[in-house]
Write a protein that holds these residues in place. Structure first.
Motif, PDB file in Angstrom:
ATOM      1  N   CYS A  36       0.853  -1.184   0.000  1.00  0.00           N
ATOM      2  CA  CYS A  36       0.000   0.000   0.000  1.00  0.00           C
ATOM      3  C   CYS A  36       0.895   1.243   0.000  1.00  0.00           C
ATOM      4  O   CYS A  36       1.843   1.317   0.786  1.00  0.00           O
ATOM      5  CB  CYS A  36      -0.897  -0.006   1.238  1.00  0.00           C
ATOM      6  SG  CYS A  36      -1.806   1.529   1.434  1.00  0.00           S
ATOM      7  N   ASN A  38       0.354   3.943   1.206  1.00  0.00           N
ATOM      8  CA  ASN A  38       0.234   4.652   2.475  1.00  0.00           C
ATOM      9  C   ASN A  38       1.004   3.932   3.589  1.00  0.00           C
ATOM     10  O   ASN A  38       0.917   4.300   4.747  1.00  0.00           O
ATOM     11  CB  ASN A  38      -1.247   4.796   2.863  1.00  0.00           C
ATOM     12  CG  ASN A  38      -1.476   5.964   3.801  1.00  0.00           C
ATOM     13  OD1 ASN A  38      -0.574   6.755   4.041  1.00  0.00           O
ATOM     14  ND2 ASN A  38      -2.685   6.060   4.327  1.00  0.00           N
ATOM     15  N   ARG A  39       1.738   2.881   3.176  1.00  0.00           N
ATOM     16  CA  ARG A  39       2.565   2.176   4.158  1.00  0.00           C
ATOM     17  C   ARG A  39       4.023   2.051   3.692  1.00  0.00           C
ATOM     18  O   ARG A  39       4.914   1.925   4.513  1.00  0.00           O
ATOM     19  CB  ARG A  39       2.013   0.763   4.406  1.00  0.00           C
ATOM     20  CG  ARG A  39       0.766   0.761   5.254  1.00  0.00           C
ATOM     21  CD  ARG A  39       0.477  -0.610   5.810  1.00  0.00           C
ATOM     22  NE  ARG A  39      -0.698  -0.592   6.660  1.00  0.00           N
ATOM     23  CZ  ARG A  39      -0.690  -0.260   7.940  1.00  0.00           C
ATOM     24  NH1 ARG A  39       0.434   0.092   8.526  1.00  0.00           N
ATOM     25  NH2 ARG A  39      -1.808  -0.266   8.642  1.00  0.00           N
ATOM     26  N   GLY A  47       0.126   4.270   7.464  1.00  0.00           N
ATOM     27  CA  GLY A  47      -1.178   3.784   7.006  1.00  0.00           C
ATOM     28  C   GLY A  47      -2.313   4.582   7.613  1.00  0.00           C
ATOM     29  O   GLY A  47      -2.101   5.475   8.443  1.00  0.00           O
ATOM     30  N   CYS A  48      -3.537   4.276   7.216  1.00  0.00           N
ATOM     31  CA  CYS A  48      -4.716   4.915   7.798  1.00  0.00           C
ATOM     32  C   CYS A  48      -4.793   4.478   9.264  1.00  0.00           C
ATOM     33  O   CYS A  48      -4.463   3.329   9.575  1.00  0.00           O
ATOM     34  CB  CYS A  48      -5.979   4.483   7.060  1.00  0.00           C
ATOM     35  SG  CYS A  48      -5.892   4.798   5.281  1.00  0.00           S
ATOM     36  N   PHE A  50      -6.956   3.497  11.244  1.00  0.00           N
ATOM     37  CA  PHE A  50      -7.813   2.383  11.678  1.00  0.00           C
ATOM     38  C   PHE A  50      -7.348   1.042  11.119  1.00  0.00           C
ATOM     39  O   PHE A  50      -7.895  -0.001  11.449  1.00  0.00           O
ATOM     40  CB  PHE A  50      -9.263   2.631  11.213  1.00  0.00           C
ATOM     41  CG  PHE A  50      -9.345   2.956   9.743  1.00  0.00           C
ATOM     42  CD1 PHE A  50      -9.356   1.948   8.808  1.00  0.00           C
ATOM     43  CD2 PHE A  50      -9.390   4.275   9.316  1.00  0.00           C
ATOM     44  CE1 PHE A  50      -9.404   2.242   7.450  1.00  0.00           C
ATOM     45  CE2 PHE A  50      -9.434   4.578   7.973  1.00  0.00           C
ATOM     46  CZ  PHE A  50      -9.437   3.558   7.037  1.00  0.00           C
ATOM     47  N   CYS A  51      -6.347   1.082  10.227  1.00  0.00           N
ATOM     48  CA  CYS A  51      -5.989  -0.113   9.446  1.00  0.00           C
ATOM     49  C   CYS A  51      -4.990  -0.976  10.211  1.00  0.00           C
ATOM     50  O   CYS A  51      -3.948  -0.487  10.641  1.00  0.00           O
ATOM     51  CB  CYS A  51      -5.386   0.349   8.122  1.00  0.00           C
ATOM     52  SG  CYS A  51      -4.889  -0.996   7.051  1.00  0.00           S
ATOM     53  N   GLY A  55      -3.644  -4.896   6.591  1.00  0.00           N
ATOM     54  CA  GLY A  55      -4.173  -4.111   5.476  1.00  0.00           C
ATOM     55  C   GLY A  55      -5.611  -4.415   5.129  1.00  0.00           C
ATOM     56  O   GLY A  55      -5.947  -4.603   3.965  1.00  0.00           O
ATOM     57  N   SER A  56      -6.467  -4.474   6.109  1.00  0.00           N
ATOM     58  CA  SER A  56      -7.910  -4.655   5.884  1.00  0.00           C
ATOM     59  C   SER A  56      -8.250  -5.966   5.216  1.00  0.00           C
ATOM     60  O   SER A  56      -9.275  -6.078   4.571  1.00  0.00           O
ATOM     61  CB  SER A  56      -8.492  -3.515   5.029  1.00  0.00           C
ATOM     62  OG  SER A  56      -8.052  -2.288   5.477  1.00  0.00           O
ATOM     63  N   HIS A  86      -4.744  -4.786   1.336  1.00  0.00           N
ATOM     64  CA  HIS A  86      -3.923  -3.649   0.913  1.00  0.00           C
ATOM     65  C   HIS A  86      -4.511  -2.979  -0.349  1.00  0.00           C
ATOM     66  O   HIS A  86      -5.724  -2.898  -0.479  1.00  0.00           O
ATOM     67  CB  HIS A  86      -2.471  -4.083   0.691  1.00  0.00           C
ATOM     68  CG  HIS A  86      -1.850  -4.613   1.950  1.00  0.00           C
ATOM     69  ND1 HIS A  86      -1.355  -3.788   2.929  1.00  0.00           N
ATOM     70  CD2 HIS A  86      -1.658  -5.877   2.393  1.00  0.00           C
ATOM     71  CE1 HIS A  86      -0.893  -4.511   3.937  1.00  0.00           C
ATOM     72  NE2 HIS A  86      -1.060  -5.785   3.638  1.00  0.00           N
ATOM     73  N   THR A  87      -3.631  -2.561  -1.284  1.00  0.00           N
ATOM     74  CA  THR A  87      -4.085  -1.772  -2.440  1.00  0.00           C
ATOM     75  C   THR A  87      -3.882  -2.612  -3.697  1.00  0.00           C
ATOM     76  O   THR A  87      -2.756  -2.785  -4.168  1.00  0.00           O
ATOM     77  CB  THR A  87      -3.295  -0.449  -2.512  1.00  0.00           C
ATOM     78  OG1 THR A  87      -3.495   0.257  -1.285  1.00  0.00           O
ATOM     79  CG2 THR A  87      -3.762   0.411  -3.676  1.00  0.00           C
ATOM     80  N   ARG A 117      -7.163   2.187  -3.774  1.00  0.00           N
ATOM     81  CA  ARG A 117      -7.226   3.606  -3.448  1.00  0.00           C
ATOM     82  C   ARG A 117      -7.469   4.397  -4.736  1.00  0.00           C
ATOM     83  O   ARG A 117      -6.949   4.012  -5.792  1.00  0.00           O
ATOM     84  CB  ARG A 117      -5.892   4.059  -2.849  1.00  0.00           C
ATOM     85  CG  ARG A 117      -5.566   3.504  -1.496  1.00  0.00           C
ATOM     86  CD  ARG A 117      -4.129   3.802  -1.121  1.00  0.00           C
ATOM     87  NE  ARG A 117      -3.763   5.202  -1.179  1.00  0.00           N
ATOM     88  CZ  ARG A 117      -3.841   6.063  -0.154  1.00  0.00           C
ATOM     89  NH1 ARG A 117      -4.245   5.635   1.019  1.00  0.00           N
ATOM     90  NH2 ARG A 117      -3.495   7.333  -0.302  1.00  0.00           N
TER      91      ARG A 117
END
Ligand code: SF4
Length: 300
Positions: A36, A38-39, A47-48, A50-51, A55-56, A86-87, A117
């Protein structure tokens, strides 16, 4: 307008798929081995907030194992391969191509769903998605979570709303179905803001919505907000919020989720979060008591 849904108060994706394909359609949760931005430092490293580090996609495993297991319960079921962790558009294009087509090659896999994303939809990715979409059943999921920039900064989403708008515009132009994720209960947001985000995405050309309950998970930054800086709703409060929300969603939009999957070993709060069946029953009961259904409050 009236309740047009068979045996339901809302346009559930399960019913939509059953009607479209004539059988039970089950999602296979996949970890395609992606990362991701964002990581990995491209957009962020934490990362976000809450994640969880997985990675969700904490439930993901491989396709044959899942089909073997699920076919015992639904022998005539078919599958959508869901790239969840992840993404899932964040890799060189040939790798994406290989993974997507491999997933589609399994017997009884009737389509794919790709979570990503909005800032990871380059022209070449869009081109590949367009190619797949022309021959297969496909939807793309975008994690927006909120339309509010202040909250987006707080949760470290690391892209602006305009990027989401552009992604929706591009996917729409290619007739690619889009499902948008929103989170209800982000730190600092009240009900008015949550419903504003919902209205915002409903005004776009989208195929579906996923409403996530804000779960506080171990090993996430969100823990720093708990318990003082985050409101944890009661189950009843959340059920009312979901019904209020679905009443303003147009009936053509499919509903993919009204709560969130939380691995029990990581869940801190709300402690009732994994009671998915109870939440769904509560939502149905609330609709019945209100004599209401999805889109009711859009009636003129
Ligand atoms: S929620 Fe999605 S975009 Fe955010 S850090 Fe996790 S995998 Fe990346």
């Amino acid at each position: 307008m009236s309740n047009i849904f068979v045996n339901s108060y809302f346009n559930s994706i399960g019913n939509y798929l059953k009607e479209k394909f004539g059988c039970k359609i089950i999602k296979l949760s996949l970890d395609g081995g992606f990362t991701c931005p964002n990581r990995d430092g491209t957009k962020g490293i934490d990362g976000c907030i809450f994640c969880s580090s997985e990675g969700s996609g904490d439930f993901a495993s491989n396709i044959p194992d899942q089909i073997k297991l699920l076919s015992k319960k639904w022998p005539s079921g078919k599958y959508i391969a869901y790239f969840q962790s992840h993404t899932n558009t964040y890799a060189p294009i040939e790798i994406l191509r290989e993974k997507y087509y491999e997933a589609l090659s399994y017997p009884n896999v009737i389509g794919i769903a790709i979570a990503t994303r909005p800032d990871c939809l380059s022209d070449e990715v869009l081109c590949l998605l367009d190619e797949i979409n022309k021959k297969n059943f496909l939807w793309v999921e975008l994690g927006l979570q909120t339309m509010h920039e202040e909250t987006a900064n707080l949760i470290n989403r690391c892209y602006p709303l305009s990027t989401f708008d552009k992604a929706i515009e591009n996917l729409s132009r290619l007739n690619i179905k889009t499902v948008v994720h929103l989170i209800f209960g982000l730190p600092g947001e009240d009900k008015k803001q949550m419903l504003e985000s919902l209205k915002y995405v409903c005004d776009k050309n989208i195929f579906g919505i996923k409403i996530h309950l804000m779960n506080v998970l171990k090993n996430t930054k969100l823990v720093e907000f708990y318990p003082d800086k985050i409101h944890i709703p009661t189950k009843k409060e959340y059920i009312n919020l979901v019904v209020d929300a679905l009443e303003i969603v147009p009936q053509n939009i499919t509903i993919h989720r009204i709560t969130a999957d939380a691995p029990r070993h990581l869940l801190i709060a709300p402690e009732w979060s994994y009671e998915k069946r109870t939440i769904l029953n509560g939502v149905n009961k609330e609709f019945k008591e209100r004599q209401s259904y999805q889109g009711k409050r859009l009636e003129k």
